[in-house]
Write an enzyme that holds these catalytic residues in place. Structure first.
Site, PDB file in Angstrom:
ATOM      1  N   CYS A 185       2.874   3.360   3.282  1.00  0.00           N
ATOM      2  CA  CYS A 185       1.726   2.559   2.836  1.00  0.00           C
ATOM      3  C   CYS A 185       1.432   1.428   3.819  1.00  0.00           C
ATOM      4  O   CYS A 185       2.117   0.399   3.826  1.00  0.00           O
ATOM      5  CB  CYS A 185       2.003   1.999   1.441  1.00  0.00           C
ATOM      6  SG  CYS A 185       0.700   0.938   0.838  1.00  0.00           S
ATOM      7  N   CYS A 192       0.497  -1.930   2.269  1.00  0.00           N
ATOM      8  CA  CYS A 192       1.642  -2.662   1.697  1.00  0.00           C
ATOM      9  C   CYS A 192       2.472  -3.316   2.790  1.00  0.00           C
ATOM     10  O   CYS A 192       2.912  -4.447   2.657  1.00  0.00           O
ATOM     11  CB  CYS A 192       2.569  -1.726   0.917  1.00  0.00           C
ATOM     12  SG  CYS A 192       1.755  -0.477  -0.065  1.00  0.00           S
ATOM     13  N   ASP A 193       2.735  -2.593   3.848  1.00  0.00           N
ATOM     14  CA  ASP A 193       3.795  -3.008   4.768  1.00  0.00           C
ATOM     15  C   ASP A 193       3.327  -3.367   6.181  1.00  0.00           C
ATOM     16  O   ASP A 193       4.134  -3.863   6.978  1.00  0.00           O
ATOM     17  CB  ASP A 193       4.851  -1.890   4.867  1.00  0.00           C
ATOM     18  CG  ASP A 193       5.491  -1.618   3.515  1.00  0.00           C
ATOM     19  OD1 ASP A 193       5.588  -2.563   2.724  1.00  0.00           O
ATOM     20  OD2 ASP A 193       5.860  -0.464   3.248  1.00  0.00           O
TER      21      ASP A 193
END
Ligand code: NAP
Length: 307
Positions: free
Chosen positions: A131, A134-135
């Site tokens: 993701c 997300c990261d």
């Protein structure tokens, strides 16, 4: 006999549980194979509103569960192995244990497809991610690799160029599955490098506990080489967890639940929440919102029947 059974214990399922529990429906949440869902696979979550310093994914999802339990939700370990949605009450089997329920909220998510490399799972959250939203932020000025040749890979690679010093797309063929517009956008991005007809053979370094590099192989020439990398993003698609419901509710060609408006599915009394239906946004906050919608709809559905 339950009023509400929720399948899945990620962001969507837990939020549905909070709402259903606060509506006094004593929901039962079947945790599923990947309890906690995608959040349990990430580290720091910085885009969930309400946490100015960020919050660890596993902590966030565990707190949601505690919040639901506080209002009377129950959690059951295991997976739905059989389902009969042909008439109500709906009948489920959770690893052999039989359940009946008036309404069902399917929040079983979509699992990221992984390459299946020996070290991949061991390094999830330590450089391996599925993701970018997300990261990506954690790889400022670092070397990033994105695996895949579809729209997701193009989108993630473009997004990741905001952070990384360079982003290399590794794709197993010469031709791309991605749409022309997404591919062109990535091709125009000077920070993106390309390795086609290339597969990843291994990810290092489990001993150090972080991603430091990969072993690559060109499938045409057979050349094998090592390359340094800090962030390894796998973007080779997702698999919606709907196998057990296939043929009973409407799904699209890839198995995602087709929405019949709001959180409704093609079967009255069965509702969807989160990534099991949403192939576009896939965020914790959108899944939470969808869980809320599903619980409210289940509550209204039961109310209309006089429960
Ligand atoms: P996808 O279109 O199925 O592409 C998956 C890619 O991963 C393919 O290039 C495939 O290679 C590769 N792949 C699969 N298994 C692999 C393996 N084991 N090893 C190496 N490579 C592997 O999946 P997606 O990109 O996630 O897209 C899914 C759907 O969402 C598509 O309909 C897409 O259009 C849509 N989407 C749209 C947007 C947008 O418009 N903004 C953004 C993201 C996704 P091969 O090509 O060789 O099979």
């Amino acid at each position: 006999m339950r009023k509400v059974v929720i399948v899945g214990s990620g962001c969507a399922g837990n939020t549905a549980a909070i709402y259903a529990a606060r509506a006094n429906l004593q929901p039962l949440v079947v945790k599923g194979k990947e309890a906690g869902g995608q959040l349990s696979l990430t580290t720091l979550v910085e885009n969930f509103p309400g946490f100015p310093e960020g919050v660890d994914g596993p902590v966030l999802v565990e707190n949601m569960k505690k919040q639901a339990e506080h209002f009377g939700a129950e959690y059951l370990d295991g997976e739905v192995t059989e389902a009969d949605l042909s008439s109500r009450p709906f009948r489920l089997s959770v690893d052999g244990e039989r359940l009946e329920t008036s309404t069902l909220i399917i929040a079983s998510g979509a699992s990221a497809r992984w390459l299946g490399l020996p070290n991949e799972q061991k390094l999830i959250g330590r450089g391996v991610s599925s993701c970018a939203t997300c990261d990506g932020f954690f790889y400022r000025d670092k070397k990033i690799m994105v695996i895949g040749g579809g729209d997701s890979a193009m989108e993630e690679a473009n997004f990741l160029t905001r952070f990384g010093s360079e982003v290399t797309i590794v794709h197993r063929r010469e031709e791309f599955r991605a749409s022309k517009i997404m591919l062109d956008r990535a091709r125009k991005n000077p920070k993106i490098k390309w390795l086609t007809s290339t597969v990843v053979e291994d990810i290092h370094d489990v001993q150090q506990g972080v991603v430091t590099g990969v072993r690559l192989r060109n499938v045409q020439t057979g050349r094998v080489w090592e390359q340094d990398v800090d962030g390894f993003f796998v973007a080779i698609g997702h698999i919606p967890n709907t196998k057990v419901f296939r043929g009973q509710i409407e799904t699209d060609s890839e198995g995602y639940i087709v929405s019949h408006g709001g959180a409704r599915t093609s079967v009255a009394g069965v509702f969807h929440a989160g990534d099991v239906q949403d192939r576009v946004y896939r965020q914790a906050i959108t899944a939470a919102g969808a869980g809320c919608m599903a619980a409210i709809e289940a509550e209204r559905f039961l109310e209309a029947e006089g429960h």
